[in-house]
Every structure is written in structure tokens, then in C-alpha cells.
Write a protein that holds these residues in place. Structure first.
Motif, PDB file in Angstrom:
ATOM      1  N   ALA A 135       6.699  -7.422   1.226  1.00 51.62           N
ATOM      2  CA  ALA A 135       6.201  -7.775   2.562  1.00 51.62           C
ATOM      3  C   ALA A 135       5.899  -6.516   3.372  1.00 51.62           C
ATOM      4  O   ALA A 135       4.889  -6.460   4.091  1.00 51.62           O
ATOM      5  CB  ALA A 135       7.201  -8.652   3.288  1.00 51.62           C
ATOM      6  N   ALA A 136       6.753  -5.511   3.263  1.00 50.98           N
ATOM      7  CA  ALA A 136       6.523  -4.259   3.991  1.00 50.98           C
ATOM      8  C   ALA A 136       5.247  -3.574   3.498  1.00 50.98           C
ATOM      9  O   ALA A 136       4.437  -3.103   4.311  1.00 50.98           O
ATOM     10  CB  ALA A 136       7.721  -3.323   3.835  1.00 50.98           C
ATOM     11  N   ILE A 137       5.053  -3.533   2.194  1.00 49.96           N
ATOM     12  CA  ILE A 137       3.852  -2.910   1.623  1.00 49.96           C
ATOM     13  C   ILE A 137       2.607  -3.690   2.047  1.00 49.96           C
ATOM     14  O   ILE A 137       1.591  -3.101   2.449  1.00 49.96           O
ATOM     15  CB  ILE A 137       3.947  -2.822   0.080  1.00 49.96           C
ATOM     16  N   ILE A 138       2.678  -5.013   1.979  1.00 51.58           N
ATOM     17  CA  ILE A 138       1.548  -5.859   2.378  1.00 51.58           C
ATOM     18  C   ILE A 138       1.188  -5.600   3.841  1.00 51.58           C
ATOM     19  O   ILE A 138       0.015  -5.456   4.196  1.00 51.58           O
ATOM     20  CB  ILE A 138       1.872  -7.348   2.128  1.00 51.58           C
ATOM     21  N   GLY A 139       2.186  -5.519   4.702  1.00 51.15           N
ATOM     22  CA  GLY A 139       1.946  -5.273   6.127  1.00 51.15           C
ATOM     23  C   GLY A 139       1.340  -3.913   6.400  1.00 51.15           C
ATOM     24  O   GLY A 139       0.394  -3.782   7.186  1.00 51.15           O
ATOM     25  N   VAL A 140       1.859  -2.881   5.743  1.00 47.39           N
ATOM     26  CA  VAL A 140       1.348  -1.523   5.960  1.00 47.39           C
ATOM     27  C   VAL A 140      -0.091  -1.397   5.459  1.00 47.39           C
ATOM     28  O   VAL A 140      -0.948  -0.807   6.132  1.00 47.39           O
ATOM     29  CB  VAL A 140       2.270  -0.473   5.295  1.00 47.39           C
ATOM     30  N   VAL A 141      -0.371  -1.960   4.302  1.00 47.53           N
ATOM     31  CA  VAL A 141      -1.735  -1.889   3.756  1.00 47.53           C
ATOM     32  C   VAL A 141      -2.704  -2.629   4.683  1.00 47.53           C
ATOM     33  O   VAL A 141      -3.791  -2.120   4.989  1.00 47.53           O
ATOM     34  CB  VAL A 141      -1.786  -2.448   2.315  1.00 47.53           C
ATOM     35  N   ALA A 142      -2.315  -3.805   5.167  1.00 47.81           N
ATOM     36  CA  ALA A 142      -3.183  -4.551   6.084  1.00 47.81           C
ATOM     37  C   ALA A 142      -3.412  -3.763   7.373  1.00 47.81           C
ATOM     38  O   ALA A 142      -4.530  -3.725   7.893  1.00 47.81           O
ATOM     39  CB  ALA A 142      -2.581  -5.918   6.399  1.00 47.81           C
ATOM     40  N   LEU A 143      -2.377  -3.132   7.887  1.00 49.10           N
ATOM     41  CA  LEU A 143      -2.490  -2.319   9.094  1.00 49.10           C
ATOM     42  C   LEU A 143      -3.494  -1.185   8.881  1.00 49.10           C
ATOM     43  O   LEU A 143      -4.394  -0.971   9.696  1.00 49.10           O
ATOM     44  CB  LEU A 143      -1.121  -1.759   9.477  1.00 49.10           C
ATOM     45  N   LEU A 144      -3.364  -0.475   7.770  1.00 43.23           N
ATOM     46  CA  LEU A 144      -4.252   0.653   7.482  1.00 43.23           C
ATOM     47  C   LEU A 144      -5.695   0.199   7.256  1.00 43.23           C
ATOM     48  O   LEU A 144      -6.641   0.818   7.766  1.00 43.23           O
ATOM     49  CB  LEU A 144      -3.741   1.438   6.279  1.00 43.23           C
TER      50      LEU A 144
END
Length: 186
Positions: A135-144
Motif C-alpha cells: 500500500a505504501a509503494i502504491i501510494g508513493v508511485v501514484a503520488l509521483l
């Protein structure tokens, strides 16, 4: 789940947010850091939260969301995209487009672009895998991807005539994404 697989899933999930961010940046033409932060933060937050909700929901509401989640995303994207399309076709040259990084439009876009992440959470729950790192990786990638999309859209809106047609194009993109989600869900 290996990091490479998590990253691949995150990139795939971020594509809808990226497309919406490009259209938003092109429509705005002048993109501030505050607007970029708002859209990127919300898209990243919702992309991270949806798999967690799906993971916790697991078997309780699994059938309902798997059955109707694509319809919910389709309806939201169709509504927002149709509204953008209508406004793009029926505005004066002096009109300023509505800021997609504010209010209910921001929330609806955040939900609509992250609804497919709910299924990822369900899948991870069924596989018995932890949700927190993915979930953290998914959120960071979406943010970027969202931040990059906003600025790419701004560039395209300023350097091409795309800015004049951005609301129409953005509406068509959102409706197309909604249709794709519905098609995949059927």
C-alpha cells in the motif's frame, strides 16, 4: 510478494491517476506547487488507502465490490468526464476552467482513479499477504506519477493548443477510463 511485482502493480494502478493529472495540468495551464501537492497527495493517499480497505474488507464485502466496483468507478468517471466535456464545449473564451484540485471534484477524482486498487487489496487478502508495504509503494508511485502528470500536462497545455481543448480532452479521457474499467469488470 517481490518488490518488482509490487512496483509493477503500483505503476499499473497509477496510470489512471497519471492520465487524469495530465488532463488537469493541461486544463489549468498554470499549475502551482500547491495544486500539484493537493492532487498528488490525494491521489497517492486514496491509492494507498483503497488496497488497505480492500484487504480489511476481505471476505465481508468482497462479492459486492467485485460485482459492483467497476460500475461505481464507471458512474463517477462518466459523471465527471461528461461534466468536463459539457463545460469544455459550452464556455466563453473568458471563462476559467474549474480547478480539479479543489472540493468535491478532487474527492470524486481520487475515488474514481483508485477504485481498482480495492481489488488489489482483496487479492492480497486472499493470498494471505501483508498489505502495509504494498500500500505504501502504491501510494508513493501514484503520488509521483500524479505530480509528473500535472507538470507534463501544464507543458502540453502551454506549448500546444491542447490547453484550449483540455477540458474536452480530459472529459473524454475520464469517460474512456470509466469505459475501460467497466469493460474489464464485465
Amino acid at each position: 510478494m517481490p518488490f518488482v511485482e509490487i512496483l509493477a502493480v503500483a505503476v499499473a494502478l497509477a496510470m489512471d491517476a497519471f492520465a487524469v493529472a495530465i488532463a488537469s495540468g493541461a486544463a489549468l495551464r498554470i499549475v502551482t506547487n500547491r495544486q500539484t501537492f493537493r492532487l498528488a497527495w490525494h491521489f497517492g493517499l486514496f491509492q494507498a488507502a483503497m488496497p488497505i480497505i480492500g484487504w480489511f474488507g476481505g471476505f465481508l464485502v468482497r462479492d459486492y465490490f467485485l460485482r459492483f466496483g467497476h460500475w461505481i468507478a464507471f458512474a463517477l468517471l462518466l459523471y465527471i468526464g461528461g461534466h468536463m466535456l459539457w463545460e469544455g464545449l459550452h464556455h466563453d473564451e473568458d471563462d476559467v476552467c474549474q480547478d480539479p484540485t479543489l472540493g468535491s471534484r478532487l474527492i470524486m477524482l481520487s475515488v474514481a482513479t483508485s477504485i481498482d486498487a480495492l481489488a488489489v487489496g482483496f487479492t492480497l487478502a486472499m493470498l494471505g499477504l501483508s498489505i502495509w508495504f504494498p500500500a505504501a509503494i502504491i501510494g508513493v508511485v501514484a503520488l509521483l506519477f500524479t505530480a509528473a502528470g500535472m507538470h507534463l500536462g501544464k507543458f502540453l497545455g502551454c506549448q500546444t493548443r491542447l490547453g484550449y481543448y483540455a477540458e474536452v480532452l480530459g472529459g473524454l479521457v475520464l469517460m474512456g477510463i470509466g469505459g475501460k474499467i467497466l469493460w474489464q469488470g464485465l
